[in-house]
Design a protein around this motif. Structure first.
Motif, short mmCIF file in Angstrom:
data_model
loop_
_atom_site.label_atom_id
_atom_site.label_comp_id
_atom_site.label_asym_id
_atom_site.label_seq_id
_atom_site.Cartn_x
_atom_site.Cartn_y
_atom_site.Cartn_z
N GLU A 292 0.62 -1.28 -0.05
CA GLU A 292 -0.11 -0.13 -0.04
C GLU A 292 0.74 1.09 -0.06
OE1 GLU A 292 -2.84 -0.23 3.06
OE2 GLU A 292 -4.28 -1.57 1.85
N ALA A 293 0.52 2.49 -0.30
CA ALA A 293 1.20 3.78 -0.12
C ALA A 293 0.81 3.96 1.21
CB ALA A 293 0.22 4.68 -0.33
N GLY A 294 2.64 4.39 1.85
CA GLY A 294 2.52 4.38 2.73
C GLY A 294 4.33 4.29 3.55
N GLN A 295 4.44 3.54 4.71
CA GLN A 295 5.68 3.81 4.94
C GLN A 295 6.34 2.64 5.79
OE1 GLN A 295 7.90 6.79 6.30
NE2 GLN A 295 7.16 6.87 8.26
N GLY A 296 7.02 1.49 5.32
CA GLY A 296 7.54 0.21 6.45
C GLY A 296 6.63 -1.09 6.94
N VAL A 297 6.61 -2.17 7.49
CA VAL A 297 5.54 -2.99 7.76
C VAL A 297 5.02 -3.45 8.46
CG1 VAL A 297 6.51 -5.34 7.61
CG2 VAL A 297 8.41 -4.08 6.35
N THR A 298 4.10 -4.28 8.17
CA THR A 298 3.33 -4.30 9.45
C THR A 298 2.97 -5.29 9.35
OG1 THR A 298 2.52 -1.10 8.55
CG2 THR A 298 0.44 -3.39 10.21
N LEU A 299 2.21 -5.99 11.06
CA LEU A 299 1.92 -8.08 10.73
C LEU A 299 0.81 -7.57 11.25
CD1 LEU A 299 2.96 -10.03 10.75
CD2 LEU A 299 3.41 -10.43 12.31
N LEU A 300 -0.26 -8.24 10.68
CA LEU A 300 -1.83 -7.84 10.46
C LEU A 300 -2.13 -9.19 10.87
CD1 LEU A 300 -2.70 -6.36 7.75
CD2 LEU A 300 -2.51 -5.33 10.20
N ASP A 301 -3.31 -9.42 12.06
CA ASP A 301 -3.80 -10.79 12.31
C ASP A 301 -5.00 -10.79 11.96
OD1 ASP A 301 -5.83 -9.05 13.62
OD2 ASP A 301 -5.41 -9.31 16.20
N ALA A 302 -5.42 -12.21 12.52
CA ALA A 302 -6.37 -12.72 11.39
C ALA A 302 -7.53 -11.66 11.38
CB ALA A 302 -6.99 -13.89 11.49
N SER A 303 -7.85 -10.73 11.80
CA SER A 303 -9.35 -9.95 12.54
C SER A 303 -8.31 -8.52 11.45
CB SER A 303 -10.30 -9.37 12.81
OG SER A 303 -9.01 -9.05 13.40
N GLY A 304 -7.49 -8.58 10.69
CA GLY A 304 -6.90 -7.75 10.35
C GLY A 304 -5.76 -6.13 11.28
N GLN A 305 -5.92 -6.62 13.29
CA GLN A 305 -5.22 -6.48 13.63
C GLN A 305 -3.86 -5.93 13.22
OE1 GLN A 305 -6.79 -3.99 16.70
NE2 GLN A 305 -8.60 -4.27 15.17
N ASP A 306 -3.42 -4.75 14.26
CA ASP A 306 -2.01 -4.26 13.66
C ASP A 306 -1.23 -5.16 14.94
OD1 ASP A 306 0.60 -3.53 13.81
OD2 ASP A 306 0.16 -1.70 12.94
N ILE A 307 0.13 -5.96 14.74
CA ILE A 307 0.38 -6.77 15.62
C ILE A 307 1.83 -6.86 15.20
CG2 ILE A 307 -1.60 -8.31 16.67
CD1 ILE A 307 0.15 -10.15 14.81
N THR A 308 2.27 -5.48 15.33
CA THR A 308 3.53 -5.75 14.51
C THR A 308 4.16 -5.71 16.25
OG1 THR A 308 3.12 -4.37 13.11
CG2 THR A 308 5.68 -4.17 13.19
N PRO A 309 5.69 -7.27 15.99
CA PRO A 309 6.52 -7.10 17.07
C PRO A 309 7.46 -5.98 16.80
CG PRO A 309 7.03 -8.15 15.23
CD PRO A 309 6.53 -7.83 14.22
N THR A 310 8.15 -5.48 18.31
CA THR A 310 9.48 -4.14 17.69
C THR A 310 10.85 -5.14 17.57
OG1 THR A 310 9.90 -4.40 20.27
CG2 THR A 310 8.43 -2.38 19.42
N VAL A 311 11.04 -6.41 17.76
CA VAL A 311 12.82 -6.92 17.65
C VAL A 311 11.97 -7.45 16.30
CG1 VAL A 311 14.25 -8.30 18.03
CG2 VAL A 311 13.00 -6.99 19.78
N ARG A 312 13.10 -6.68 15.37
CA ARG A 312 13.16 -7.45 13.22
C ARG A 312 13.74 -9.06 12.79
NH1 ARG A 312 9.67 -3.47 10.84
NH2 ARG A 312 7.74 -2.76 12.27
N GLY A 313 14.78 -8.43 13.65
CA GLY A 313 16.23 -9.37 12.89
C GLY A 313 17.70 -8.96 13.33
N TYR A 314 18.33 -10.36 13.12
CA TYR A 314 19.78 -10.18 13.86
C TYR A 314 20.64 -9.08 12.84
CZ TYR A 314 24.68 -11.17 15.82
OH TYR A 314 25.04 -11.88 15.82
N GLN A 315 20.85 -8.31 13.76
CA GLN A 315 21.73 -7.36 12.87
C GLN A 315 23.20 -7.19 13.79
OE1 GLN A 315 20.91 -3.31 12.34
NE2 GLN A 315 18.63 -3.46 11.89
N HIS A 316 24.39 -7.16 12.94
CA HIS A 316 25.90 -7.21 13.73
C HIS A 316 25.65 -5.91 13.66
CE1 HIS A 316 27.14 -11.50 12.34
NE2 HIS A 316 26.37 -10.44 10.84
N PHE A 317 26.49 -5.34 15.15
CA PHE A 317 26.87 -4.11 15.81
C PHE A 317 25.69 -3.44 16.24
CE2 PHE A 317 29.46 -4.66 11.63
CZ PHE A 317 30.96 -4.92 12.69
N ARG A 318 24.47 -4.40 16.56
CA ARG A 318 23.73 -3.57 17.27
C ARG A 318 23.70 -3.47 18.38
NH1 ARG A 318 17.37 -5.00 15.44
NH2 ARG A 318 17.94 -6.69 16.03
#
Ligand code: ADP
Ligand code: MG
Length: 321
Positions: A292-318
């Motif tokens: 969609e238009a906009g920015q970022g990544v959003t995770l949706l549950d089965a009813s379309g609610q935003d349930i995006t977690p804050t920790v997303r993946g492994y990054q060296h040096f973080r």
């Protein structure tokens, strides 16, 4: 055994180092020479695997050989590039003939499976680390980049997610499982299959693509940013294997699919009209969301609610998670 004997015995003499399509000159001179057909661009990518960071040490050198090349070739698949060649920079603390032989055999097996030739490298002494650079060719202007996703596109992946992350407790010896579960999970971890054919099939169709190496959420963030769009992922739509579900259960399987690394499955965006012909062609494509238009990544549950977690993946040096 000296440096040159080692190079000759284990690498220059390997079947995958005997030349092939696009290889005008292989191992032995100061440079290798690649020959590109007119109208094609060279695609290049490098990956480093450090012992203790990217793989457990000790581990089976044959499996390491396969895996070290597969993760590098996966980047060619993600660009829609046809594989040509690779180089290997090997840093090793000791010359262990058995280890080198089995590493080279694993490397050779994956090289032949992917159709790439070993054309050079470097051999040095130090803590175990492997740097592989892969070269591919792609018709000018047709590479699949991260930057073309459009609002209205479907967000898709090329296979089941989370298997390699699910295999980690088995790889590290923290858990055991029946062969029916351990077999397929460990195969995904040690012998990922770069989706080269899918990458070629997506040329001229997908509007953006990448391979998932750091986890779906984190990697989709790269497409969202490069394309300046918003990606919506439906948690219920994630394709999961029976082995992963049986091993860790539904919830943990979805977490592995979203945030675990090492899948080496393609993630891409597709105009809706392109989907049916690709599915009819038998390609393993799963629609997991939309653009969609906009920015970022959003995770949706089965009813379309935003349930995006804050920790997303492994990054060296973080510093903090
Ligand atoms: P140079 O000193 O010119 O950099 P090297 O002595 O390091 O060359 O290597 C000699 C040849 O062997 C070169 O063609 C190089 O690409 C190749 N080579 C060195 N190490 C490896 C390796 N681990 N695997 C494959 N080829 C290698
Ligand atoms: Mg050198």
């Amino acid at each position: 055994m000296g440096e040159f004997e080692l190079i000759h015995n284990y690498f220059a003499a390997a079947p995958c180092a005997q030349g092939g399509e696009g290889i005008a000159l292989g191992i032995g001179d100061d440079c290798a020479l690649l020959a590109l057909p007119a109208g094609e661009q060279l695609a290049i990518s490098t990956d480093t695997l450090v012992a203790g960071v990217h793989f457990a040490d000790p581990c089976d050198p044959f499996l390491l050989g396969q895996r070290s090349l597969a993760v590098a070739v996966s980047d060619l698949a993600a660009m829609g590039a046809h594989p040509l060649a690779f180089t290997l920079a090997l840093t090793t603390p000791t010359v262990d003939a058995d280890w080198l032989q089995r590493y080279a055999q694993g490397l050779n097996a994956m090289a032949q499976n992917c159709g790439v030739g070993l054309v050079g490298g470097d051999t040095t002494r130090g803590p175990l680390s492997l740097t592989l650079t892969v070269f591919g060719r792609v018709p000018t202007g047709q590479a699949l980049k991260r930057s073309g996703a459009q609002p209205g596109d479907l967000l898709c992946v090329g296979g089941e997610l989370g298997n390699a992350a699910g295999a980690l407790p088995l790889v590290l010896g923290q858990r055991n499982a029946d062969a029916a579960i351990a077999g397929p999970l460990l195969a995904h971890y040690w012998s990922p299959q770069p989706q080269l054919a899918l990458g070629l099939a997506l040329r001229g169709k997908a509007t953006s693509a990448m391979d998932i190496s750091d986890g779906l959420l984190a990697d989709c963030g790269h497409i969202a940013k490069a394309s300046a769009v918003s990606l919506l992922i439906e948690r219920q739509a994630l394709p999961l294997s029976q082995a992963l579900l049986a091993f860790v259960g539904d919830d943990a399987a979805r977490v592995a699919a979203l945030s675990g690394g090492d899948d080496y499955v393609l993630a891409f965006t597709l105009p809706p009209l392109e989907l049916a012909p690709l599915l009819a062609g038998g390609w393993p494509i799963h629609v997991i969301g939309r653009v969609e238009a906009g920015q970022g990544v959003t995770l949706l549950d089965a009813s379309g609610q935003d349930i995006t977690p804050t920790v997303r993946g492994y990054q060296h040096f973080r510093e903090t998670p």
